[in-house]
Write a protein that holds these residues in place. Structure first.
Motif, PDB file in Angstrom:
ATOM      1  N   CYS A 108      74.655 -26.389 -71.085  1.00 49.12           N
ATOM      2  CA  CYS A 108      74.025 -25.691 -69.961  1.00 49.12           C
ATOM      3  C   CYS A 108      74.996 -25.524 -68.817  1.00 49.12           C
ATOM      4  N   ARG A 114      68.750 -19.324 -59.794  1.00 49.95           N
ATOM      5  CA  ARG A 114      68.160 -18.179 -60.484  1.00 49.95           C
ATOM      6  C   ARG A 114      69.004 -17.625 -61.627  1.00 49.95           C
ATOM      7  N   TRP A 132      69.886 -18.763 -73.844  1.00 47.24           N
ATOM      8  CA  TRP A 132      69.030 -18.251 -72.785  1.00 47.24           C
ATOM      9  C   TRP A 132      69.911 -17.994 -71.576  1.00 47.24           C
ATOM     10  N   ARG A 135      67.053 -16.754 -65.124  1.00 44.94           N
ATOM     11  CA  ARG A 135      66.146 -17.729 -64.519  1.00 44.94           C
ATOM     12  C   ARG A 135      65.705 -18.782 -65.537  1.00 44.94           C
ATOM     13  N   ARG A 136      65.453 -18.390 -66.767  1.00 53.67           N
ATOM     14  CA  ARG A 136      65.024 -19.350 -67.790  1.00 53.67           C
ATOM     15  C   ARG A 136      66.089 -20.420 -68.013  1.00 53.67           C
ATOM     16  N   TRP A 139      66.177 -22.767 -65.113  1.00 55.32           N
ATOM     17  CA  TRP A 139      65.006 -23.647 -65.172  1.00 55.32           C
ATOM     18  C   TRP A 139      65.258 -24.787 -66.176  1.00 55.32           C
ATOM     19  N   ILE A 140      65.821 -24.465 -67.351  1.00 57.91           N
ATOM     20  CA  ILE A 140      66.142 -25.484 -68.358  1.00 57.91           C
ATOM     21  C   ILE A 140      67.121 -26.506 -67.789  1.00 57.91           C
TER      22      ILE A 140
END
Length: 183
Positions: A108, A114, A132, A135-136, A139-140
């Motif tokens: 990640c 965002r 991904w 924003r997703r 978020w993760i």
């Protein structure tokens, strides 16, 4: 141990926790370092040839089955540090220590609240085509960061081990980004 001004300080243990780059060591330390300046350790996170000396995280070079070192990342350093603590506690009790192994599920990178990328990792830490962005992904990454801060606190309150990671042979692999991420 010696402080910056050269004065010796008597200590029973030194725990150094800092950064993604290994801290420089004095030339006279006589530790086996790799080209990046990391201390070479065995599977149990002991420094070979130095009884009672252990190392974990970004400071440690732990080679895996492929002969490559584990990558420097909090996803590796935190479990490695936790495992090191368990091994030191076992050694102090006279119990056997265990080799470190793990498997990470994803890489990640947060690019603010965002935007980011989260890439799924398959067997042996190899990047897959599943990822991904946006924003997703942010978020993760945020959920992972929050979990790494509340899990140790919850362990302390509950006195139950909660911070765990999947064990599996880990192989170093570069982050493979698909064409969709190119500008």
């Amino acid at each position: 141990m010696e402080i910056e001004g050269g004065e010796p300080v008597a200590v029973d243990a030194v725990i150094w926790c800092a950064g993604v780059s290994p801290a420089p060591f004095p030339a006279g330390a006589r530790l086996a370092l790799d080209g990046a300046g990391r201390i070479e350790v065995d599977a149990h996170l002991r420094v070979p040839g130095h009884e009672g000396l252990w190392c974990a995280g970004d400071q440690a070079r732990l080679d895996i089955a492929s002969g490559e070192p584990l990558r420097a990342a909090c996803a590796i350093a935190m479990p490695m540090g936790t495992h090191l603590g368990d091994n030191i506690a076992s050694a102090v009790r006279g119990a056997p220590t265990a080799p470190f192994s793990m498997h990470t599920a994803m890489l990640c990178v947060s690019l603010g609240r965002r935007d980011g990328i989260a890439q799924h990792l398959g067997e042996h830490d190899v990047a897959t085509e599943r990822f991904w962005t946006g924003r997703r992904a942010a978020w993760i990454k945020e959920r992972i960061v929050r979990a790494t801060s509340w899990l140790p606190r919850a362990e302390g309150r509950m006195r139950v081990p909660l911070y765990r990671w999947p064990s599996a042979p880990l192989s170093a692999a570069p982050l493979l980004l698909t064409a969709e991420l190119d500008p």
